[in-house]
Design a protein around this motif. Structure first.
Motif, PDB file in Angstrom:
ATOM      1  N   TYR A  83       0.737  -1.275  -0.129  1.00 26.21           N
ATOM      2  CA  TYR A  83       0.151  -0.025   0.194  1.00 26.21           C
ATOM      3  C   TYR A  83       0.938   1.226  -0.036  1.00 26.21           C
ATOM      4  O   TYR A  83       1.909   1.381   0.857  1.00 26.21           O
ATOM      5  CB  TYR A  83      -0.914   0.063   1.140  1.00 26.21           C
ATOM      6  N   PRO A  84       0.757   2.125  -0.778  1.00 27.43           N
ATOM      7  CA  PRO A  84      -0.381   2.157  -2.035  1.00 27.43           C
ATOM      8  C   PRO A  84       0.035   1.318  -2.967  1.00 27.43           C
ATOM      9  O   PRO A  84       1.104   1.041  -3.307  1.00 27.43           O
ATOM     10  CB  PRO A  84      -0.505   3.630  -2.322  1.00 27.43           C
ATOM     11  N   GLY A  85      -0.724   1.276  -4.092  1.00 25.57           N
ATOM     12  CA  GLY A  85      -0.266   0.322  -5.276  1.00 25.57           C
ATOM     13  C   GLY A  85       0.535   1.346  -6.207  1.00 25.57           C
ATOM     14  O   GLY A  85       0.760   2.294  -5.986  1.00 25.57           O
ATOM     15  N   VAL A  86       0.619   0.541  -7.365  1.00 24.22           N
ATOM     16  CA  VAL A  86       1.770   1.086  -8.414  1.00 24.22           C
ATOM     17  C   VAL A  86       1.238   2.243  -9.116  1.00 24.22           C
ATOM     18  O   VAL A  86       0.057   2.257  -9.204  1.00 24.22           O
ATOM     19  CB  VAL A  86       2.351   0.165  -9.418  1.00 24.22           C
ATOM     20  N   TYR A  87       2.087   3.128  -9.489  1.00 25.31           N
ATOM     21  CA  TYR A  87       1.540   4.287 -10.391  1.00 25.31           C
ATOM     22  C   TYR A  87       2.583   4.389 -11.699  1.00 25.31           C
ATOM     23  O   TYR A  87       3.744   3.917 -11.844  1.00 25.31           O
ATOM     24  CB  TYR A  87       1.855   5.607  -9.633  1.00 25.31           C
ATOM     25  N   TYR A  88       1.932   4.748 -12.795  1.00 25.87           N
ATOM     26  CA  TYR A  88       2.554   4.654 -13.929  1.00 25.87           C
ATOM     27  C   TYR A  88       2.135   6.012 -14.730  1.00 25.87           C
ATOM     28  O   TYR A  88       1.100   6.295 -14.799  1.00 25.87           O
ATOM     29  CB  TYR A  88       2.391   3.500 -14.935  1.00 25.87           C
ATOM     30  N   THR A  89       3.267   6.620 -15.367  1.00 26.81           N
ATOM     31  CA  THR A  89       2.846   7.665 -16.224  1.00 26.81           C
ATOM     32  C   THR A  89       2.224   6.913 -17.776  1.00 26.81           C
ATOM     33  O   THR A  89       2.690   5.543 -18.058  1.00 26.81           O
ATOM     34  CB  THR A  89       4.244   8.643 -16.705  1.00 26.81           C
ATOM     35  N   GLY A  90       1.948   7.787 -18.706  1.00 31.50           N
ATOM     36  CA  GLY A  90       1.804   7.115 -20.066  1.00 31.50           C
ATOM     37  C   GLY A  90       3.208   6.857 -20.820  1.00 31.50           C
ATOM     38  O   GLY A  90       4.399   7.410 -20.452  1.00 31.50           O
ATOM     39  N   LYS A  91       3.151   6.018 -21.760  1.00 34.37           N
ATOM     40  CA  LYS A  91       4.233   5.493 -22.503  1.00 34.37           C
ATOM     41  C   LYS A  91       4.766   6.669 -23.411  1.00 34.37           C
ATOM     42  O   LYS A  91       3.840   7.100 -24.358  1.00 34.37           O
ATOM     43  CB  LYS A  91       3.852   4.214 -23.167  1.00 34.37           C
ATOM     44  N   SER A  92       5.861   7.121 -23.255  1.00 30.86           N
ATOM     45  CA  SER A  92       6.706   8.024 -24.268  1.00 30.86           C
ATOM     46  C   SER A  92       7.921   7.999 -24.056  1.00 30.86           C
ATOM     47  O   SER A  92       8.316   7.669 -23.052  1.00 30.86           O
ATOM     48  CB  SER A  92       5.683   9.339 -24.150  1.00 30.86           C
ATOM     49  N   THR A  93       8.611   9.014 -24.849  1.00 32.29           N
ATOM     50  CA  THR A  93       9.996   9.057 -24.525  1.00 32.29           C
ATOM     51  C   THR A  93      10.153  10.686 -23.854  1.00 32.29           C
ATOM     52  O   THR A  93       9.085  11.322 -23.901  1.00 32.29           O
ATOM     53  CB  THR A  93      10.761   9.435 -25.876  1.00 32.29           C
ATOM     54  N   ASN A  94      10.932  10.631 -22.976  1.00 31.47           N
ATOM     55  CA  ASN A  94      11.043  11.924 -22.365  1.00 31.47           C
ATOM     56  C   ASN A  94      10.105  11.858 -21.254  1.00 31.47           C
ATOM     57  O   ASN A  94       9.629  13.044 -20.965  1.00 31.47           O
ATOM     58  CB  ASN A  94      11.435  12.995 -22.824  1.00 31.47           C
ATOM     59  N   THR A  95       9.525  10.914 -20.558  1.00 30.35           N
ATOM     60  CA  THR A  95       8.529  10.908 -19.468  1.00 30.35           C
ATOM     61  C   THR A  95       9.018  11.464 -18.473  1.00 30.35           C
ATOM     62  O   THR A  95      10.270  11.341 -18.145  1.00 30.35           O
ATOM     63  CB  THR A  95       7.970   9.589 -19.515  1.00 30.35           C
ATOM     64  N   TRP A  96       8.065  12.039 -17.735  1.00 30.77           N
ATOM     65  CA  TRP A  96       8.464  12.726 -16.315  1.00 30.77           C
ATOM     66  C   TRP A  96       7.495  12.763 -15.401  1.00 30.77           C
ATOM     67  O   TRP A  96       6.041  12.889 -15.802  1.00 30.77           O
ATOM     68  CB  TRP A  96       8.989  13.974 -16.761  1.00 30.77           C
ATOM     69  N   TRP A  97       7.683  12.879 -14.295  1.00 32.36           N
ATOM     70  CA  TRP A  97       6.986  13.287 -12.959  1.00 32.36           C
ATOM     71  C   TRP A  97       7.540  14.225 -12.180  1.00 32.36           C
ATOM     72  O   TRP A  97       8.822  14.434 -11.911  1.00 32.36           O
ATOM     73  CB  TRP A  97       6.775  12.096 -12.042  1.00 32.36           C
ATOM     74  N   GLN A  98       6.609  15.240 -11.692  1.00 28.60           N
ATOM     75  CA  GLN A  98       7.153  16.539 -11.043  1.00 28.60           C
ATOM     76  C   GLN A  98       6.422  16.815  -9.892  1.00 28.60           C
ATOM     77  O   GLN A  98       5.156  16.621  -9.758  1.00 28.60           O
ATOM     78  CB  GLN A  98       7.066  17.781 -12.100  1.00 28.60           C
ATOM     79  N   ALA A  99       7.456  17.360  -8.863  1.00 27.79           N
ATOM     80  CA  ALA A  99       6.556  17.757  -7.346  1.00 27.79           C
ATOM     81  C   ALA A  99       6.793  19.221  -7.292  1.00 27.79           C
ATOM     82  O   ALA A  99       8.052  19.544  -7.491  1.00 27.79           O
ATOM     83  CB  ALA A  99       6.861  16.889  -6.123  1.00 27.79           C
ATOM     84  N   ASP A 100       5.683  20.017  -7.267  1.00 27.25           N
ATOM     85  CA  ASP A 100       5.985  21.491  -7.010  1.00 27.25           C
ATOM     86  C   ASP A 100       5.733  21.851  -5.420  1.00 27.25           C
ATOM     87  O   ASP A 100       4.506  21.671  -4.976  1.00 27.25           O
ATOM     88  CB  ASP A 100       5.046  22.104  -7.753  1.00 27.25           C
ATOM     89  N   PHE A 101       6.878  22.197  -4.615  1.00 26.27           N
ATOM     90  CA  PHE A 101       6.852  22.572  -3.426  1.00 26.27           C
ATOM     91  C   PHE A 101       5.771  23.796  -3.123  1.00 26.27           C
ATOM     92  O   PHE A 101       5.894  24.080  -1.770  1.00 26.27           O
ATOM     93  CB  PHE A 101       7.932  22.774  -2.602  1.00 26.27           C
ATOM     94  N   GLY A 102       5.495  24.805  -4.091  1.00 26.00           N
ATOM     95  CA  GLY A 102       5.151  25.979  -3.888  1.00 26.00           C
ATOM     96  C   GLY A 102       5.947  27.098  -3.547  1.00 26.00           C
ATOM     97  O   GLY A 102       5.501  28.210  -4.017  1.00 26.00           O
ATOM     98  N   SER A 103       7.186  26.602  -3.180  1.00 31.78           N
ATOM     99  CA  SER A 103       8.371  27.827  -2.901  1.00 31.78           C
ATOM    100  C   SER A 103       9.592  26.834  -2.763  1.00 31.78           C
ATOM    101  O   SER A 103       9.470  25.759  -2.583  1.00 31.78           O
ATOM    102  CB  SER A 103       8.090  28.483  -1.530  1.00 31.78           C
ATOM    103  N   PRO A 104      10.791  27.453  -3.011  1.00 33.76           N
ATOM    104  CA  PRO A 104      11.900  26.857  -3.017  1.00 33.76           C
ATOM    105  C   PRO A 104      12.163  26.284  -1.547  1.00 33.76           C
ATOM    106  O   PRO A 104      11.922  26.766  -0.548  1.00 33.76           O
ATOM    107  CB  PRO A 104      13.035  27.858  -3.300  1.00 33.76           C
ATOM    108  N   ALA A 105      12.804  24.787  -1.691  1.00 36.23           N
ATOM    109  CA  ALA A 105      12.899  24.273  -0.328  1.00 36.23           C
ATOM    110  C   ALA A 105      14.201  23.190  -0.669  1.00 36.23           C
ATOM    111  O   ALA A 105      14.770  22.999  -1.679  1.00 36.23           O
ATOM    112  CB  ALA A 105      11.856  23.054  -0.336  1.00 36.23           C
ATOM    113  N   LYS A 106      14.962  23.290   0.498  1.00 30.45           N
ATOM    114  CA  LYS A 106      16.158  22.511   0.638  1.00 30.45           C
ATOM    115  C   LYS A 106      15.892  20.956   0.502  1.00 30.45           C
ATOM    116  O   LYS A 106      15.125  20.524   1.321  1.00 30.45           O
ATOM    117  CB  LYS A 106      16.830  22.874   1.761  1.00 30.45           C
ATOM    118  N   VAL A 107      16.654  20.556  -0.315  1.00 33.60           N
ATOM    119  CA  VAL A 107      16.345  18.961  -0.503  1.00 33.60           C
ATOM    120  C   VAL A 107      17.947  18.203  -0.412  1.00 33.60           C
ATOM    121  O   VAL A 107      18.759  18.777  -0.989  1.00 33.60           O
ATOM    122  CB  VAL A 107      15.843  18.644  -1.835  1.00 33.60           C
ATOM    123  N   SER A 108      18.007  17.119   0.423  1.00 33.64           N
ATOM    124  CA  SER A 108      19.242  16.457   0.727  1.00 33.64           C
ATOM    125  C   SER A 108      19.032  14.934   0.347  1.00 33.64           C
ATOM    126  O   SER A 108      20.085  14.396   0.389  1.00 33.64           O
ATOM    127  CB  SER A 108      19.860  16.565   2.011  1.00 33.64           C
TER     128      SER A 108
END
Length: 310
Positions: free
Chosen positions: A206-231
């Motif tokens: 849980y949860p189950g799998v997620y797929y994007t559509g089949k294509s070249t240069n496929t992508w998934w994106q997260a928008d934090f709303g404002s700049p955030a530090k990632v490590s």
């Protein structure tokens, strides 16, 4: 002046996070057993967990917590005792999360115990002493422990999905940027929504799998709303549909304009899995950006179970 009175002590201010400290010779959390001294703090109360006895009554495993409760005046003595044993205090930060869960979380149940005084201190101390415990919940005099990964972005469930309804729950996972982000993707595939993988909880299937559509240069994106530090980025993936993947982070909604913070050499699928899911865990130099994007250049679907961004 006595030696004990000169020991400097400074506790963090009360917050929604509950600091629970236990002894460790390496600075990392370990089980609190035998002669190790466990130190906990709840507002102005210091709880010294002396020992734990386990017994079986009528086939049910029960735990008796023998706790020595002292006021804050004992704190210098406690710190000195920890120093005498040659141990440092390692803090486990617990965060409040929604206390409602679906039935699938039962797969991550460790145990439920009845305590004489079930509080966030006694139950939290038990969680820190229990191998793999990441989440603990309170209901009456019962303390329930799970190894489910739940972040502070978990919104809980209701209606027909509701199987567990506790009074309060606490997680040891840090703040997950992804669980409060707005998700999008390059191409829709049947019913799969980009937000499916940032719900804030993970337990085996849980949860189950997620797929994007089949294509070249496929992508998934997260928008934090404002700049955030990632490590750190943690992505659970299936055995396929995650190849030559790169992570981008920056302030442009066009991922092509943002730098690559981890390339295919760092995002390779590991050789071992758990319940058919592979964990790709990548540490990067602390970087700041509003948009985090996962990209795959080859013609394929992009498949994932969960994404956590810290």
């Amino acid at each position: 002046m006595s030696l004990l009175a000169t020991v400097p002590v400074s506790w963090p201010s009360p917050a929604t996070e509950l600091p629970l400290a236990h002894s460790s010779s390496s600075g990392k959390g370990v089980d609190c057993v035998d002669r190790q001294l466990c130190c906990s703090r709840d507002s102005m109360i210091l709880s010294l967990s002396a020992r734990r006895k386990e017994r079986t009554v009528g086939g049910n495993s029960m735990v008796e917590e023998n706790l020595l409760i002292r006021n804050l005046g004992l704190l210098p003595l406690t710190v000195l005792a920890c120093a005498i044993f040659g141990r440092t205090l390692a803090s486990v930060m617990y965060r409040t999360v929604s206390p409602t869960f679906p039935s699938q979380v039962s797969n991550c149940l460790i145990r439920t115990v009845t305590l004489k005084a079930a509080t966030k201190i006694t139950c939290g101390s038990l969680c820190t002493q229990t191998t793999d415990c990441l989440l603990y919940c309170l209901a009456g005099d019962e303390c329930t422990l799970f190894d489910a990964e739940v972040t502070d972005g978990w919104d809980g469930v209701s209606g027909d999905d509701l199987a567990y309804d506790f009074e309060k729950c606490y997680t040891s996972l840090p703040h997950d940027l992804a669980s409060r982000a707005t998700a999008s993707h390059g191409m829709q595939y049947v019913q799969y929504q980009p937000s499916n993988i940032i719900q804030g909880t993970y337990c085996q299937s849980y949860p189950g799998v997620y797929y994007t559509g089949k294509s070249t240069n496929t992508w998934w994106q997260a928008d934090f709303g404002s700049p955030a530090k990632v490590s750190r980025i943690r992505v659970r993936i299936p055995s396929s549909y995650f190849t030559n993947v790169s992570f981008h982070l920056g302030n442009s909604s066009r991922y092509q304009d943002n730098p690559v913070v981890a390339g295919p050499e760092k995002t390779k699928r590991p050789s071992t899995s758990s319940y058919g899911r592979y964990l790709v865990e990548v540490d990067i130099a602390p970087s700041v950006g509003r948009y985090f994007t996962i990209t795959q250049p080859n013609l394929s679907w992009l498949g994932m179970y969960t994404v956590q961004i810290f």
